[in-house]
Design a protein around this motif. Structure first.
Motif, PDB file in Angstrom:
ATOM      1  N   VAL A 172      62.199  45.030  72.344  1.00 29.03           N
ATOM      2  CA  VAL A 172      62.465  45.002  71.006  1.00 29.03           C
ATOM      3  C   VAL A 172      61.171  44.329  70.450  1.00 29.03           C
ATOM      4  O   VAL A 172      61.348  43.002  70.846  1.00 29.03           O
ATOM      5  N   ILE A 173      60.591  44.594  69.499  1.00 29.67           N
ATOM      6  CA  ILE A 173      59.326  43.977  68.854  1.00 29.67           C
ATOM      7  C   ILE A 173      59.788  43.543  67.373  1.00 29.67           C
ATOM      8  O   ILE A 173      59.968  44.451  66.642  1.00 29.67           O
ATOM      9  N   ASN A 174      59.868  42.400  67.131  1.00 30.07           N
ATOM     10  CA  ASN A 174      60.038  42.082  65.455  1.00 30.07           C
ATOM     11  C   ASN A 174      58.842  41.384  65.186  1.00 30.07           C
ATOM     12  O   ASN A 174      58.197  40.355  65.801  1.00 30.07           O
ATOM     13  N   GLY A 175      58.269  41.887  64.070  1.00 32.11           N
ATOM     14  CA  GLY A 175      57.006  41.568  63.296  1.00 32.11           C
ATOM     15  C   GLY A 175      57.098  41.504  61.911  1.00 32.11           C
ATOM     16  O   GLY A 175      58.012  42.014  61.320  1.00 32.11           O
ATOM     17  N   SER A 176      55.848  40.917  61.330  1.00 40.31           N
ATOM     18  CA  SER A 176      55.633  40.952  59.961  1.00 40.31           C
ATOM     19  C   SER A 176      54.359  40.796  59.615  1.00 40.31           C
ATOM     20  O   SER A 176      53.446  40.613  60.472  1.00 40.31           O
ATOM     21  N   TYR A 177      53.985  41.151  58.522  1.00 39.41           N
ATOM     22  CA  TYR A 177      52.616  41.167  57.921  1.00 39.41           C
ATOM     23  C   TYR A 177      52.611  41.162  56.365  1.00 39.41           C
ATOM     24  O   TYR A 177      53.672  41.500  55.780  1.00 39.41           O
ATOM     25  N   ASP A 178      51.576  40.772  55.734  1.00 37.33           N
ATOM     26  CA  ASP A 178      51.411  40.768  54.214  1.00 37.33           C
ATOM     27  C   ASP A 178      50.646  41.929  53.873  1.00 37.33           C
ATOM     28  O   ASP A 178      49.519  41.910  54.372  1.00 37.33           O
ATOM     29  N   ALA A 179      50.966  42.575  52.972  1.00 38.46           N
ATOM     30  CA  ALA A 179      50.368  43.857  52.402  1.00 38.46           C
ATOM     31  C   ALA A 179      49.833  43.507  50.920  1.00 38.46           C
ATOM     32  O   ALA A 179      50.442  43.162  50.140  1.00 38.46           O
ATOM     33  N   ASN A 180      48.603  43.560  50.853  1.00 42.54           N
ATOM     34  CA  ASN A 180      47.916  43.166  49.498  1.00 42.54           C
ATOM     35  C   ASN A 180      47.220  44.307  48.664  1.00 42.54           C
ATOM     36  O   ASN A 180      46.665  45.027  49.518  1.00 42.54           O
ATOM     37  N   VAL A 181      47.970  44.739  47.742  1.00 40.38           N
ATOM     38  CA  VAL A 181      47.333  45.985  47.128  1.00 40.38           C
ATOM     39  C   VAL A 181      46.549  45.650  45.718  1.00 40.38           C
ATOM     40  O   VAL A 181      47.076  45.166  44.813  1.00 40.38           O
ATOM     41  N   TRP A 182      45.355  46.183  45.659  1.00 37.21           N
ATOM     42  CA  TRP A 182      44.691  46.008  44.504  1.00 37.21           C
ATOM     43  C   TRP A 182      44.693  47.211  43.739  1.00 37.21           C
ATOM     44  O   TRP A 182      44.327  48.175  44.146  1.00 37.21           O
ATOM     45  N   TYR A 183      45.023  47.022  42.418  1.00 33.21           N
ATOM     46  CA  TYR A 183      45.130  48.391  41.587  1.00 33.21           C
ATOM     47  C   TYR A 183      44.634  48.162  40.152  1.00 33.21           C
ATOM     48  O   TYR A 183      44.616  46.960  39.784  1.00 33.21           O
ATOM     49  N   SER A 184      44.296  49.196  39.591  1.00 30.18           N
ATOM     50  CA  SER A 184      44.035  49.125  38.055  1.00 30.18           C
ATOM     51  C   SER A 184      45.214  49.551  37.413  1.00 30.18           C
ATOM     52  O   SER A 184      45.907  50.436  37.842  1.00 30.18           O
ATOM     53  N   TYR A 185      45.102  49.193  36.080  1.00 27.77           N
ATOM     54  CA  TYR A 185      45.984  49.752  35.315  1.00 27.77           C
ATOM     55  C   TYR A 185      45.535  49.873  33.550  1.00 27.77           C
ATOM     56  O   TYR A 185      44.569  49.231  33.571  1.00 27.77           O
ATOM     57  N   ASP A 186      46.509  50.091  32.811  1.00 26.92           N
ATOM     58  CA  ASP A 186      46.110  50.237  31.486  1.00 26.92           C
ATOM     59  C   ASP A 186      44.707  51.096  31.262  1.00 26.92           C
ATOM     60  O   ASP A 186      43.663  50.780  30.746  1.00 26.92           O
TER      61      ASP A 186
END
Length: 174
Positions: free
Chosen positions: A54-68
């Protein structure tokens, strides 16, 4: 023929797998365009549960987006946790002192990011390698030779008795 056993650490099972998982991130604003996505802080551990790894893991996902209508930008971050289960076949079931070594062969990367309303759907790919290392016995054939190949060493006293006291010529010393 006689046999001897050598006990050593050996890789008793080894495997790798590519994973593609889909995750959703809720954006604060309705995205117009996804400008980029990067994954950082990948951390993982493996342990054995029954006959599975069993492999337990994590990471941070950073999403850059435009709006308006592409007039403003924002970065949204989400910590993603995952659990993967794998079964590795080992030739020997009675191995003791097992160690599980897990490696990231390909760091998690975003291969697709799509906006659907305020939701951003990410496809993240990673590749992990697993090795199980354990104590193993190796049997080898050994030749039992009755003729000893050990060389008898002289004692220091006998070696000193063989020194020629007249080795240095008195003429050379002058």
């Amino acid at each position: 023929m006689a046999y001897k056993e050598i006990v050593t650490k050996a890789v008793i099972a080894k495997g790798k797998k590519k994973y593609v998982n889909t995750y959703e991130i809720i954006a604060e604003n309705t995205p117009s365009t996804i400008l980029g996505c990067w994954i950082i802080n990948h951390d993982f551990k493996a342990h054995e549960v029954g006959d599975k790894i069993v492999i337990n893991g994590s990471y941070d996902a950073n999403v850059w987006y435009s709006y308006d209508d592409d007039t403003k930008t924002m970065v949204t971050t989400k910590k993603i946790t995952y659990t993967e289960e794998e079964k590795l076949h080992t030739d020997s079931q009675d191995v003791v002192n097992k160690d599980i070594i897990i490696r990231s062969l390909k760091q998690p990367t975003c291969i697709s990011a799509k906006e659907e309303g305020n939701t951003i759907k990410l496809e993240i790919e990673k590749e992990l390698g697993i090795e199980i290392v354990g104590d193993a016995k190796v049997r080898i054939a050994s030749v039992e030779d009755k003729d000893d190949d050990w060389v008898e060493l002289e004692s220091t006293d006998r070696a000193i008795d063989k020194v020629n006291p007249n080795y240095i010529d008195k003429e050379i010393i002058k």
